[in-house]
Scaffold this motif. Sequence first.
Motif, PDB file in Angstrom:
ATOM      1  N   TYR A  35       0.822  -1.218   0.000  1.00 49.50           N
ATOM      2  CA  TYR A  35       0.000   0.000   0.000  1.00 49.50           C
ATOM      3  C   TYR A  35       0.859   1.274   0.000  1.00 49.50           C
ATOM      4  O   TYR A  35       0.379   2.358   0.316  1.00 49.50           O
ATOM      5  N   LEU A  36       2.121   1.131  -0.360  1.00 48.18           N
ATOM      6  CA  LEU A  36       3.012   2.296  -0.356  1.00 48.18           C
ATOM      7  C   LEU A  36       2.570   3.347  -1.374  1.00 48.18           C
ATOM      8  O   LEU A  36       2.457   4.544  -1.045  1.00 48.18           O
ATOM      9  N   ILE A  37       2.302   2.924  -2.623  1.00 45.19           N
ATOM     10  CA  ILE A  37       1.939   3.889  -3.666  1.00 45.19           C
ATOM     11  C   ILE A  37       0.580   4.540  -3.384  1.00 45.19           C
ATOM     12  O   ILE A  37       0.465   5.783  -3.446  1.00 45.19           O
ATOM     13  N   PRO A  38      -0.492   3.746  -3.062  1.00 48.99           N
ATOM     14  CA  PRO A  38      -1.767   4.411  -2.718  1.00 48.99           C
ATOM     15  C   PRO A  38      -1.615   5.380  -1.548  1.00 48.99           C
ATOM     16  O   PRO A  38      -2.190   6.469  -1.557  1.00 48.99           O
ATOM     17  N   GLN A  39      -0.837   4.981  -0.564  1.00 46.04           N
ATOM     18  CA  GLN A  39      -0.646   5.850   0.595  1.00 46.04           C
ATOM     19  C   GLN A  39       0.080   7.139   0.201  1.00 46.04           C
ATOM     20  O   GLN A  39      -0.273   8.233   0.663  1.00 46.04           O
ATOM     21  N   TYR A  40       1.066   7.007  -0.685  1.00 41.74           N
ATOM     22  CA  TYR A  40       1.795   8.196  -1.137  1.00 41.74           C
ATOM     23  C   TYR A  40       0.859   9.138  -1.898  1.00 41.74           C
ATOM     24  O   TYR A  40       0.917  10.359  -1.710  1.00 41.74           O
ATOM     25  N   ILE A  41      -0.022   8.548  -2.740  1.00 41.41           N
ATOM     26  CA  ILE A  41      -0.959   9.384  -3.513  1.00 41.41           C
ATOM     27  C   ILE A  41      -1.910  10.138  -2.576  1.00 41.41           C
ATOM     28  O   ILE A  41      -2.186  11.331  -2.761  1.00 41.41           O
ATOM     29  N   VAL A  42      -2.399   9.416  -1.565  1.00 39.43           N
ATOM     30  CA  VAL A  42      -3.305  10.070  -0.600  1.00 39.43           C
ATOM     31  C   VAL A  42      -2.595  11.211   0.119  1.00 39.43           C
ATOM     32  O   VAL A  42      -3.137  12.323   0.249  1.00 39.43           O
ATOM     33  N   PHE A  43      -1.390  10.960   0.578  1.00 38.72           N
ATOM     34  CA  PHE A  43      -0.649  12.007   1.298  1.00 38.72           C
ATOM     35  C   PHE A  43      -0.347  13.197   0.376  1.00 38.72           C
ATOM     36  O   PHE A  43      -0.350  14.340   0.819  1.00 38.72           O
ATOM     37  N   ARG A  44      -0.094  12.913  -0.895  1.00 37.94           N
ATOM     38  CA  ARG A  44       0.151  14.021  -1.828  1.00 37.94           C
ATOM     39  C   ARG A  44      -1.106  14.844  -2.046  1.00 37.94           C
ATOM     40  O   ARG A  44      -1.056  16.077  -2.130  1.00 37.94           O
ATOM     41  N   GLN A  45      -2.265  14.154  -2.124  1.00 39.10           N
ATOM     42  CA  GLN A  45      -3.529  14.869  -2.338  1.00 39.10           C
ATOM     43  C   GLN A  45      -3.869  15.788  -1.164  1.00 39.10           C
ATOM     44  O   GLN A  45      -4.448  16.858  -1.346  1.00 39.10           O
ATOM     45  N   ILE A  46      -3.519  15.370   0.040  1.00 40.00           N
ATOM     46  CA  ILE A  46      -3.865  16.203   1.203  1.00 40.00           C
ATOM     47  C   ILE A  46      -2.706  17.104   1.613  1.00 40.00           C
ATOM     48  O   ILE A  46      -2.783  17.778   2.647  1.00 40.00           O
ATOM     49  N   GLY A  47      -1.644  17.128   0.815  1.00 37.48           N
ATOM     50  CA  GLY A  47      -0.560  18.079   1.052  1.00 37.48           C
ATOM     51  C   GLY A  47       0.400  17.711   2.168  1.00 37.48           C
ATOM     52  O   GLY A  47       0.986  18.597   2.793  1.00 37.48           O
ATOM     53  N   TRP A  48       0.568  16.410   2.426  1.00 36.18           N
ATOM     54  CA  TRP A  48       1.457  15.983   3.515  1.00 36.18           C
ATOM     55  C   TRP A  48       2.866  15.632   3.050  1.00 36.18           C
ATOM     56  O   TRP A  48       3.727  15.329   3.881  1.00 36.18           O
ATOM     57  N   ILE A  49       3.099  15.602   1.716  1.00 34.99           N
ATOM     58  CA  ILE A  49       4.455  15.298   1.232  1.00 34.99           C
ATOM     59  C   ILE A  49       5.385  16.437   1.629  1.00 34.99           C
ATOM     60  O   ILE A  49       5.020  17.614   1.564  1.00 34.99           O
ATOM     61  N   ASP A  50       6.590  16.075   2.030  1.00 33.54           N
ATOM     62  CA  ASP A  50       7.589  17.014   2.546  1.00 33.54           C
ATOM     63  C   ASP A  50       7.159  17.650   3.857  1.00 33.54           C
ATOM     64  O   ASP A  50       7.460  18.821   4.144  1.00 33.54           O
ATOM     65  N   THR A  51       6.402  16.870   4.642  1.00 30.95           N
ATOM     66  CA  THR A  51       6.111  17.236   6.032  1.00 30.95           C
ATOM     67  C   THR A  51       6.376  15.995   6.891  1.00 30.95           C
ATOM     68  O   THR A  51       6.569  14.889   6.375  1.00 30.95           O
ATOM     69  N   HIS A  52       6.327  16.185   8.202  1.00 31.20           N
ATOM     70  CA  HIS A  52       6.583  15.055   9.106  1.00 31.20           C
ATOM     71  C   HIS A  52       5.337  14.214   9.379  1.00 31.20           C
ATOM     72  O   HIS A  52       5.442  13.154  10.006  1.00 31.20           O
ATOM     73  N   TYR A  53       4.164  14.657   8.906  1.00 33.82           N
ATOM     74  CA  TYR A  53       2.933  13.914   9.224  1.00 33.82           C
ATOM     75  C   TYR A  53       2.968  12.448   8.755  1.00 33.82           C
ATOM     76  O   TYR A  53       2.548  11.556   9.496  1.00 33.82           O
ATOM     77  N   PRO A  54       3.443  12.146   7.521  1.00 34.78           N
ATOM     78  CA  PRO A  54       3.430  10.723   7.104  1.00 34.78           C
ATOM     79  C   PRO A  54       4.327   9.821   7.953  1.00 34.78           C
ATOM     80  O   PRO A  54       4.178   8.599   7.905  1.00 34.78           O
ATOM     81  N   LEU A  55       5.238  10.412   8.719  1.00 35.72           N
ATOM     82  CA  LEU A  55       6.175   9.601   9.498  1.00 35.72           C
ATOM     83  C   LEU A  55       5.669   9.281  10.898  1.00 35.72           C
ATOM     84  O   LEU A  55       6.319   8.516  11.607  1.00 35.72           O
ATOM     85  N   TRP A  56       4.542   9.898  11.312  1.00 35.74           N
ATOM     86  CA  TRP A  56       4.048   9.542  12.642  1.00 35.74           C
ATOM     87  C   TRP A  56       2.530   9.320  12.691  1.00 35.74           C
ATOM     88  O   TRP A  56       2.071   8.475  13.473  1.00 35.74           O
ATOM     89  N   VAL A  57       1.756  10.013  11.874  1.00 32.78           N
ATOM     90  CA  VAL A  57       0.296   9.849  11.943  1.00 32.78           C
ATOM     91  C   VAL A  57      -0.141   8.418  11.606  1.00 32.78           C
ATOM     92  O   VAL A  57      -0.911   7.811  12.364  1.00 32.78           O
ATOM     93  N   PRO A  58       0.316   7.799  10.477  1.00 31.70           N
ATOM     94  CA  PRO A  58      -0.116   6.414  10.204  1.00 31.70           C
ATOM     95  C   PRO A  58       0.302   5.436  11.298  1.00 31.70           C
ATOM     96  O   PRO A  58      -0.459   4.524  11.644  1.00 31.70           O
ATOM     97  N   ARG A  59       1.497   5.614  11.840  1.00 34.25           N
ATOM     98  CA  ARG A  59       1.951   4.712  12.910  1.00 34.25           C
ATOM     99  C   ARG A  59       1.057   4.840  14.143  1.00 34.25           C
ATOM    100  O   ARG A  59       0.673   3.842  14.757  1.00 34.25           O
ATOM    101  N   VAL A  60       0.751   6.074  14.505  1.00 28.41           N
ATOM    102  CA  VAL A  60      -0.023   6.304  15.731  1.00 28.41           C
ATOM    103  C   VAL A  60      -1.459   5.791  15.590  1.00 28.41           C
ATOM    104  O   VAL A  60      -2.031   5.254  16.543  1.00 28.41           O
ATOM    105  N   LEU A  61      -2.034   5.927  14.395  1.00 31.87           N
ATOM    106  CA  LEU A  61      -3.431   5.535  14.207  1.00 31.87           C
ATOM    107  C   LEU A  61      -3.611   4.040  13.970  1.00 31.87           C
ATOM    108  O   LEU A  61      -4.728   3.535  14.085  1.00 31.87           O
ATOM    109  N   THR A  62      -2.549   3.311  13.628  1.00 35.37           N
ATOM    110  CA  THR A  62      -2.688   1.864  13.364  1.00 35.37           C
ATOM    111  C   THR A  62      -1.621   1.050  14.110  1.00 35.37           C
ATOM    112  O   THR A  62      -0.838   0.329  13.487  1.00 35.37           O
ATOM    113  N   PRO A  63      -1.597   1.126  15.438  1.00 35.80           N
ATOM    114  CA  PRO A  63      -0.590   0.357  16.193  1.00 35.80           C
ATOM    115  C   PRO A  63      -1.081  -1.064  16.465  1.00 35.80           C
ATOM    116  O   PRO A  63      -1.436  -1.409  17.601  1.00 35.80           O
TER     117      PRO A  63
END
Length: 273
Positions: A120-148
Amino acid sequence: MSIGRLSVKAVLYVVMLVLAAAFLLPLVWMLSSSLKPEAQVLTIPPDFFPNHPLWSNYADVFGRIPVFLFNSVKLAAYNVVGILVVSSMAGYAFARLRFAGRDVAFMVLLATSIIPGIAYLIPQYIVFRQIGWIDTHYPLWVPRVLTPVFATFLMRQAFKTVPNELEDAAKIDGASTFGIYWRIMLPQTKPVLAAIAVFTFLDSWNDLFGPLIYLNSENLQTLPVALAQFQGEYFSQLSLLMAGATVSVVPVIIVFLLAQRYFIQGITMTGLK
């Protein structure tokens, strides 16, 4: 004790000492290389002790990585705190609360853990790009925190070991569901919380793939990426690279030593041996 059993015990101790020395050898080489001049790092035969320790190697490294170090510490803190909160609340719900579809929901949650991250790397990358999270720290902690998933499983196992009498006594005293979770149940699971904190810290601290995928700006990069770039840029200066690696290992050792006692108890408490 018989002589035969003493001999077996002595042989086991010798084997363990040899294995311990073998595992420590790379660490010793890294520490000694971080204090050597460049010409002494790759000498043959290897020289494990620097003739004149160069502490200036660490000064050079600290001059290059403070931003990367801060980013790694910040992300590790977000992940540890977030996962402890989410997994403990989810684990308590799956272990102690009664609601329709609880066991099915837990099985579905566990089933998601068998999906490889690369799927699910590519779909996840597309979603993060659509919501403007690329080049921010959100993709590095939000998915981990919400799906432990693994942390939730450990917390559920830990909560199931707490005697029902404690929860019943709290209900008789008028405690709310959140009060029972926070003041009665959560303190009983401190060892498991410590184990989860160590696992999460190591996973976040050593993450190289995530920052490479989602971050472009240099001032947002983390320590593992900095060390990788450091190796490419200063490939001929292995002493600086070893000094940087030593700096990155120290926080891991400190966290493990602080949580060691609870870490062992936590692993035993959840039945993972």
